[in-house]
Design a protein around this motif. Structure first.
Motif, short mmCIF file in Angstrom:
data_model
loop_
_atom_site.label_atom_id
_atom_site.label_comp_id
_atom_site.label_asym_id
_atom_site.label_seq_id
_atom_site.Cartn_x
_atom_site.Cartn_y
_atom_site.Cartn_z
N LEU A 1 0.81 -1.21 0.00
CA LEU A 1 0.00 0.00 0.00
C LEU A 1 0.85 1.26 0.00
CD1 LEU A 1 -2.84 1.32 0.29
CD2 LEU A 1 -2.49 1.20 2.76
N SER A 2 1.83 1.36 0.91
CA SER A 2 2.62 2.58 1.02
C SER A 2 3.42 2.85 -0.24
CB SER A 2 3.55 2.50 2.24
OG SER A 2 4.17 3.74 2.48
N GLY A 3 4.11 1.83 -0.74
CA GLY A 3 4.89 2.01 -1.96
C GLY A 3 4.03 2.40 -3.14
N ALA A 4 2.86 1.76 -3.26
CA ALA A 4 1.98 2.06 -4.39
C ALA A 4 1.46 3.50 -4.32
CB ALA A 4 0.81 1.08 -4.40
N LEU A 5 1.09 3.96 -3.13
CA LEU A 5 0.58 5.32 -3.00
C LEU A 5 1.67 6.34 -3.32
CD1 LEU A 5 -1.71 5.13 0.17
CD2 LEU A 5 -2.39 5.23 -2.24
N ILE A 6 2.90 6.07 -2.91
CA ILE A 6 4.00 6.99 -3.26
C ILE A 6 4.17 7.05 -4.77
CG2 ILE A 6 6.49 7.36 -3.10
CD1 ILE A 6 6.32 6.07 -0.28
N ALA A 7 4.15 5.90 -5.42
CA ALA A 7 4.31 5.88 -6.88
C ALA A 7 3.20 6.68 -7.55
CB ALA A 7 4.31 4.43 -7.38
N LEU A 8 1.97 6.51 -7.10
CA LEU A 8 0.84 7.23 -7.69
C LEU A 8 0.97 8.74 -7.46
CD1 LEU A 8 -2.04 4.84 -6.60
CD2 LEU A 8 -1.28 5.24 -8.96
N ALA A 9 1.32 9.12 -6.24
CA ALA A 9 1.40 10.55 -5.91
C ALA A 9 2.52 11.23 -6.66
CB ALA A 9 1.58 10.72 -4.40
N VAL A 10 3.69 10.59 -6.73
CA VAL A 10 4.82 11.19 -7.43
C VAL A 10 4.55 11.27 -8.92
CG1 VAL A 10 7.26 10.88 -8.04
CG2 VAL A 10 6.51 10.55 -5.67
N ALA A 11 3.99 10.22 -9.50
CA ALA A 11 3.72 10.22 -10.94
C ALA A 11 2.72 11.32 -11.30
CB ALA A 11 3.18 8.86 -11.36
N ALA A 12 1.75 11.58 -10.41
CA ALA A 12 0.76 12.62 -10.69
C ALA A 12 1.36 14.02 -10.55
CB ALA A 12 -0.43 12.47 -9.75
N ARG A 13 2.22 14.21 -9.56
CA ARG A 13 2.80 15.54 -9.29
C ARG A 13 4.02 15.81 -10.16
NH1 ARG A 13 2.29 18.64 -4.48
NH2 ARG A 13 3.23 20.68 -4.88
N HIS A 14 4.77 14.77 -10.50
CA HIS A 14 6.00 14.92 -11.29
C HIS A 14 5.94 13.97 -12.50
CE1 HIS A 14 7.93 17.08 -7.90
NE2 HIS A 14 7.30 16.22 -7.14
N PRO A 15 5.13 14.28 -13.50
CA PRO A 15 4.97 13.35 -14.63
C PRO A 15 6.26 13.07 -15.38
CG PRO A 15 3.97 15.49 -15.09
CD PRO A 15 4.32 15.49 -13.64
N GLN A 16 7.25 13.95 -15.25
CA GLN A 16 8.53 13.74 -15.92
C GLN A 16 9.43 12.77 -15.15
OE1 GLN A 16 7.77 16.26 -14.02
NE2 GLN A 16 9.51 16.57 -12.65
N CYS A 17 9.06 12.42 -13.93
CA CYS A 17 9.90 11.56 -13.09
C CYS A 17 9.74 10.10 -13.53
CB CYS A 17 9.50 11.72 -11.62
SG CYS A 17 10.53 10.79 -10.47
N ASP A 18 10.85 9.45 -13.81
CA ASP A 18 10.85 8.05 -14.22
C ASP A 18 10.84 7.17 -12.96
OD1 ASP A 18 11.10 5.64 -15.50
OD2 ASP A 18 13.14 5.97 -16.24
N VAL A 19 9.66 6.62 -12.64
CA VAL A 19 9.45 5.87 -11.42
C VAL A 19 9.46 4.37 -11.70
CG1 VAL A 19 7.83 5.41 -9.52
CG2 VAL A 19 8.10 7.74 -10.41
N ARG A 20 10.01 3.59 -10.77
CA ARG A 20 9.91 2.13 -10.82
C ARG A 20 9.34 1.65 -9.48
NH1 ARG A 20 11.14 3.38 -15.22
NH2 ARG A 20 12.70 2.47 -16.63
N LEU A 21 8.31 0.82 -9.57
CA LEU A 21 7.70 0.21 -8.39
C LEU A 21 8.01 -1.28 -8.44
CD1 LEU A 21 5.86 0.52 -5.90
CD2 LEU A 21 3.88 0.21 -7.42
N ILE A 22 8.83 -1.75 -7.49
CA ILE A 22 9.38 -3.11 -7.54
C ILE A 22 8.71 -3.97 -6.48
CG2 ILE A 22 11.49 -4.47 -7.51
CD1 ILE A 22 12.99 -1.72 -7.88
N GLU A 23 8.12 -5.08 -6.90
CA GLU A 23 7.37 -5.94 -5.98
C GLU A 23 7.67 -7.41 -6.29
OE1 GLU A 23 5.12 -7.98 -3.51
OE2 GLU A 23 5.47 -5.83 -3.30
N GLY A 24 7.94 -8.19 -5.23
CA GLY A 24 8.26 -9.60 -5.41
C GLY A 24 7.07 -10.44 -5.82
#
Length: 387
Positions: free
Chosen positions: A16-39
């Protein structure tokens, strides 16, 4: 052959926490290249998270709105000598909806499921296959660090989402049904009605040990359903959990045990309500805080997440003190009396408690009067909290 890739922000742990950070950053910083890594193969695992309406502010509510699966305007509690409906909104988020929203909102390259992480630093992630991901910043959200550094009781549960032939008659969440037989500490059943003929039933314990007897709790869920006269089918969804209820400990050592100089989120940062174990409000707050930063470097995000978590730890001493009273002063089969008394207080006080925003007057009100635990033990617990 090992490969080396690059990104701006790597989030290790797709809960939950990692996913929400990815969503929030992608929305606020669309130029930011984000990777969400999950086993795991999915984002968020297989869980249901809930929160009260007063737990979050406007920015967090906007972040959560697309993933809220169910909402109710009120909820119930039941104790042997007290029952009550509180006119306060209550929401639930299901992991399958979180997974779907993350996949719709983020580019395909951003979601790295089924990838095991061996190690990470402030600016790099090493994967099990030997691949390396270099990043401008890394946030570690893989779950708890070394909980032995904290003084913990445990909230443990098994939950089944059940189809009920002919309907169950539950109109709103029953957050605590403590009319059940008390065993292994404070026991209650938690109900979430997802439809007229489908509901989640969780058998929950505030226990001195983290040991979870899944077979026993499964039988008790069946017994509870039978006692209510419900004709239930095979569970549509199963979940279980063991959450720390923190009474004290060394925050600085706990933080370092999760990785020196690495930004952290979720339980790894110690960000959950000390008494309830609820993590969603803290996860949403941290996600919006990170997204508001201009400097998304590894060093900057370490300082932001550390300072935020340290402030939360310091501000929540009152709740850890109450946990001490619950676990150290009350006999295990009498712990329900503490919650029964608490739920006689004003609804606004209850709401602020769950939001971890109790006022000075709230704290005095909670502690005033004759405690529902042996006075001598209460004094000892309070003295331990002050030490």
């Amino acid at each position: 052959m090992a490969t080396i890739n690059k990104c701006d922000l790597a989030i290790v742990g797709g809960g939950l926490s990692g996913a929400l950070i990815a969503l929030a950053v992608a929305a606020r910083h669309p130029q930011c290249d984000v990777r969400l890594i999950e086993g795991d193969d999915t984002i968020g695992g297989r869980h249901v998270w809930s929160f009260f309406g007063a737990d979050v502010g406007e920015a967090e509510r906007a972040l959560l709105a697309p993933i809220v699966d169910h909402a109710w305007p009120s909820y119930d509690v039941r104790f042997p000598s007290h029952a009550r409906t509180l006119a306060q909104s209550y929401y639930s988020v299901r992991s399958d909806r979180l997974d779907a929203h993350v996949r719709a909102a983020l580019p395909r390259r951003a979601i790295m499921t089924g990838r095991q992480v061996v190690a990470c630093s402030a600016t790099a992630v090493i994967l099990a296959e030997g691949d390396r991901l270099n990043a401008g910043a890394v946030i570690d959200a893989r779950g708890p660090a070394d909980l032995s550094l904290l003084d913990c009781g445990w909230q443990k549960f098994v939950g089944h989402e059940l189809p009920v032939a002919g309907g169950h008659g539950i109109e709103r969440p029953l957050v605590m049904d403590a009319t059940v037989v008390q065993d292994d500490g404070y026991r209650f059943v938690y109900l979430l009605p997802f439809s007229d003929d489908r509901l989640l039933v969780e058998d929950t314990y505030y226990s001195d040990t983290p040991a979870l007897d899944r077979a026993l709790l499964t039988r008790r869920i069946g017994d509870y359903a039978a006692a209510r006269g419900w004709q239930v089918g095979e569970p549509l969804h199963r979940e279980q959990g063991v959450l720390p209820v923190v009474m004290g400990g060394d925050f600085a050592r706990y933080w370092r045990s999760g990785g020196a100089k690495v930004a952290k989120a979720g339980a790894r940062a110690g960000l959950f309500h000390p008494t309830t174990g609820y993590s969603l409000p803290d996860a949403a707050r941290l996600a919006t805080l990170i997204a508001a930063q201009r400097d998304l470097s590894g060093a900057a995000l370490h300082d932001v997440t550390h300072d935020h978590a340290a402030r939360a730890w310091a501000a929540r001493r009152f709740y850890r003190m109450l946990d001490l009273m619950l676990f150290k002063a009350a006999d295990p089969d009498q712990r329900y009396r503490v919650l029964e008394r608490f739920y006689r207080l004003s609804p606004s006080l209850v709401a602020r408690f769950y939001a971890a925003r109790s006022t000075a007057f709230d704290k005095l009100r909670v502690l005033s009067g004759r405690p529902p635990v042996p006075i001598g033990r209460a004094i000892t617990a309070l003295a331990g909290a002050a030490a």
